[in-house]
Design an enzyme around this catalytic site. Structure first.
Site, PDB file in Angstrom:
ATOM      1  CE  LYS A  34      -0.722   0.157   5.023  1.00 38.01           C
ATOM      2  NZ  LYS A  34      -0.006   1.426   5.254  1.00 38.01           N
ATOM      3  CB  THR A  35       3.916   2.330   1.846  1.00 40.40           C
ATOM      4  OG1 THR A  35       3.310   2.052   3.105  1.00 40.40           O
ATOM      5  CG2 THR A  35       4.733   3.607   1.957  1.00 40.40           C
ATOM      6  CG  ASP A 215      -1.200   4.623   5.096  1.00 37.80           C
ATOM      7  OD1 ASP A 215      -1.730   3.613   4.584  1.00 37.80           O
ATOM      8  OD2 ASP A 215      -0.117   4.584   5.697  1.00 37.80           O
ATOM      9  CD  GLU A 216      -2.650   1.316   8.169  1.00 36.68           C
ATOM     10  OE1 GLU A 216      -3.708   0.656   8.054  1.00 36.68           O
ATOM     11  OE2 GLU A 216      -1.532   0.778   8.255  1.00 36.68           O
ATOM     12  CD  GLN A 254      -3.928  -5.200   7.882  1.00 36.41           C
ATOM     13  OE1 GLN A 254      -2.982  -5.004   8.637  1.00 36.41           O
ATOM     14  NE2 GLN A 254      -3.813  -5.104   6.566  1.00 36.41           N
ATOM     15  NE  ARG A 641       0.837  -7.602  11.083  1.00 35.18           N
ATOM     16  CZ  ARG A 641       0.588  -6.835  10.024  1.00 35.18           C
ATOM     17  NH1 ARG A 641       1.399  -5.841   9.712  1.00 35.18           N
ATOM     18  NH2 ARG A 641      -0.459  -7.052   9.259  1.00 35.18           N
TER      19      ARG A 641
END
Length: 714
Positions: A34-35, A215-216, A254, A641
């Site tokens: 995503k980044t 973002d997020e 998430q 993770r």
């Protein structure tokens, strides 16, 4: 040139980067890049002709903003400095510094930290009990995040306790206004109020924002959503919401911050508020093996889906996910440490698809930094810390005390806040008493009573001709001397430009107030005093570097920074939560809560304490289904993770007070639906074999390195 921007992106990522002329939701699964998409989209927008200053990229943490800025710089060079990349709260500060006067807020307002807020609430509510004040603080924060004023909160109160809290909230807000201060929640709610109440300000900021990237997005609360909607023209009749230019990047699987106001309703609202919303799914995971992703997909499957997706990876099947049971928490910690020791003692041949060694197979040597132990709550770390210390394995506890939460750093920041805003009474009280300067508690009480009676700040009261009627001559002299010194410091800080000058200023200032001696006098241990003084020196070095004009060694930057005054830098300090850059290269095992681990990744993850009552946390009260779904998402975050291996452990008995009680494995373990063959392990036999193998390798290496004559007696 667009092909250059899109180089290395998969098809879904390319689609997200190249869609620029309307509202877009990018559903970015864990580890799906995503980044990378956000930074490439920034580059694509600039390439299309948009002024870099009109591109706003909003994150939730300073660390994420810094990483995004560095990646953007790698793509577009110097233009990255012009892009507004910041947190929600930093954007709020920017808006309030520029236009807060419309709400009666001067540009030099103060930002209160959590302890300041607690202290003010204790005063507003008439209590000395910190626990009670913290409860009020939590509830008021939740109300603010829901967009409620004190009046609205009282109108919606369910019982007398909530009505009382709403009244305390009103008194708390009055004090904030008097202090010309805001709390962190205000940094979102006040900019929203600004845009809602001032058409001129709203149009100004909508003109500033050419394209907004968030973002997020799944972590936004109601107030943040309304703010974003107004920034992109969502309810401005002059602008069509169908053409609003924004990109929201997030993952409904998430969303784990419901307890602090984040709501999935914001995802549900997007296609309603923006009917032409383009939805793009990123499902290819670049982080984890297929075995880990299968467990993650299985766990999250029972949750209802807003936008169904299924993560996949071409990194091969990899090791099966392990489920390990233990007798109790200490036994679980021992097994976890044994697994770390076993994996470090051995080496691993990297496998291709299907778990077999492929053409690119190589030997992977593991370091302590490759391992993370993740748990549901902070208190669960203790047995793992004990076991790691016993094994002499270095570790760090992520999410521990923030650098800015240390008393010595708060002391210095109180002085900075007072330079910026003389009306900041909490900062005044801390600065005037740290270090002590002969001004006693009684004198401060008299000053406080006088300031309250005349409705002025403590600092303003210092120079009132009438103050001598309530404060003794000696105390009055000390108080006014302090006030003059603060004014002098503010003037000097305003005219101190660049890193070298700032470093000299801060060193001289600390010497003038005798701060090192203050630390030595306040600590029983010279070693502890020296450690605190070292923190102060680190902080001052970091502050000076932010004034620019030289290389910032602490952050690893390699370019000359823009020169700023020390006062300008001091204004930004309240927004920062930690100086974390220096910890990234430590070779240590990470212990972390699942919430603090979000956004991070490690080659090898041990997810521990996966018992009913811990994960999911005990389910009681209202909204049980919603809470269970969020706990399931938390398990999903923990699983994803892991890059190469994942072990999930549970205990047959857990401590409850001083007793051990029977415990059950979490329902989430069954939901992972692991293939039973080879997924559950007793590490003792495997560890014995690994240690024997390691000892044999070490002996062989030693024999090869030492001359034979040493062994033959020759």
């Amino acid at each position: 040139m667009s092909s250059t921007i899109s180089h290395g992106l998969n098809l879904a990522q390319q689609e997200a980067v190249n869609f620029m002329h309307g509202p877009c939701l990018v559903l970015a699964g864990a580890g799906s890049g995503k980044t990378r998409v956000i930074t490439h989209k920034i580059a694509r927008l600039i390439q299309s002709g948009m002024d870099a200053k009109r591109i706003y990229a909003i994150t939730f943490t300073n660390k994420a903003a810094a990483e995004m800025r560095e990646r953007a710089k790698g793509l577009i060079g110097k233009a990255a400095k012009e892009v507004v990349i910041c947190t929600f709260h930093a954007l709020g500060v920017r808006m309030l510094r520029a236009d807060g006067q419309a709400l009666g807020l001067k540009a030099a307002f103060s930002i209160l930290d959590s302890d300041d807020v607690t202290g003010i609430l204790k005063d507003a509510g008439g209590t000395t009990d910190i626990k009670t004040a913290r409860t009020w603080q939590w509830t008021i924060s939740l109300w603010k995040n829901m967009g409620l004023s004190a009046t609205q909160a009282e109108a919606q109160a369910k019982d007398n306790d909530e009505r009382q809290m709403a009244r305390i909230m009103a008194r708390y807000e009055e004090r904030l206004t008097a202090y010309q201060s805001v709390d962190f929640d205000d940094l979102i709610s006040l900019p929203l109020k600004l845009l809602q109440t001032s058409e001129q300000t709203r149009e100004k900021w909508q003109g500033h924002v050419g394209h907004l990237l968030v973002d997020e997005y799944q972590d936004t609360n109601s107030t943040q959503y309304e703010l974003l909607k107004l920034l992109v023209g969502g309810n401005n009749p002059a602008r069509d919401p169908k053409t609003a230019r924004f990109t929201a990047v997030g993952d409904d699987d998430q969303s784990i911050y419901g307890w602090r106001g984040a709501t999935l309703d914001n995802l549900k609202k997007l296609p309603i508020d923006f009917p032409t919303l383009k939805v793009i799914k990123l499902e290819q995971n670049y982080r984890s093996t297929s075995a880990i992703l299968q467990a993650a997909n299985n766990v999250i499957a029972p949750n209802p889906k807003l936008f169904p997706k299924n993560l996949w990876s071409d990194l091969g099947v990899g090791e099966p996910v392990r489920v390990v049971d233990a007798d109790n928490e200490e036994h679980e910690a021992e097994r976890t440490v044994a697994r770390i020791q076993g994996l470090i003692a051995g080496t691993q041949v990297l496998a291709g698809a299907g778990g077999t060694a492929g053409p690119a197979a190589a030997t992977q040597h593991r370091a302590f930094r490759d391992f993370a132990v993740l748990y549901r709550a902070n208190h669960m770390a203790k047995p793992f810390e004990k076991a790691l210390r016993k094994a002499q394995i270095p570790y760090k506890v992520s999410g521990g005390t923030s650098f800015f939460d240390r008393a010595e750093i708060k002391d210095l920041c109180a002085w900075f806040r007072l330079w910026i805003n003389n009306n900041d009474d909490p900062a005044f009280v801390r600065a005037v008493t740290t270090p002590k300067r002969g001004i006693g508690h009684q004198s401060l009480q008299q000053l406080g009573g006088f300031a309250s009676a005349y409705k002025v700040s403590l600092f303003e009261a210092l120079f009132s001709p009438s103050l001598s009627s309530v404060v003794g001559k000696k105390a009055l002299g000390s108080l006014q001397e302090f006030g003059r010194y603060v004014n002098e410091l503010e003037f000097r800080a305003r005219h101190t430009l660049g890193a070298a000058a700032a470093a000299d200023f801060l060193r001289d200032w600390l010497k003038e107030i005798g701060y090192e001696q203050h630390l030595q006098d306040g600590e029983e241990s010279d070693k502890l005093a020296a450690a605190r003084w070292s923190n102060v020196l680190d902080f001052c070095e970091w502050m000076a570097a932010r004034c620019g004009g030289q290389i910032d060694d602490m952050s690893g930057a390699n370019d000359i920074k823009e020169v700023k005054s020390l006062l300008e830098v001091a204004q930004t300090v309240s927004l920062l939560s930690t100086i974390s850059e220096r910890e990234t290269d430590q070779d240590v095992v990470t212990l972390s809560t699942l919430h603090a681990a979000k956004g991070l990744e490690w080659p090898h993850v041990m997810l521990v304490g996966v018992n009913e009552g811990s994960l999911p946390f005990k389910l009681e009260g209202d909204n049980l289904q919603d809470r269970l779904e969020e706990e399931r998402r938390l398990m999903y975050v923990g699983i994803t993770r892991a890059q190469r291996s994942l072990a999930v452990s549970w205990t047959k008995r857990r401590k409850k007070g001083r007793e051990l009680v029977a415990a059950k494995p979490s329902r989430f373990i069954a939901e992972m639906a692991l293939d039973k063959a080879g997924t559950r392990e007793d590490p003792r036999e495997k560890l014995k074999a690994l240690r024997a193998e390691f000892a044999q390798k070490a002996l062989g290496a030693l024999s090869a390195a030492v001359p034979q004559s040493r062994f033959s007696g020759g």
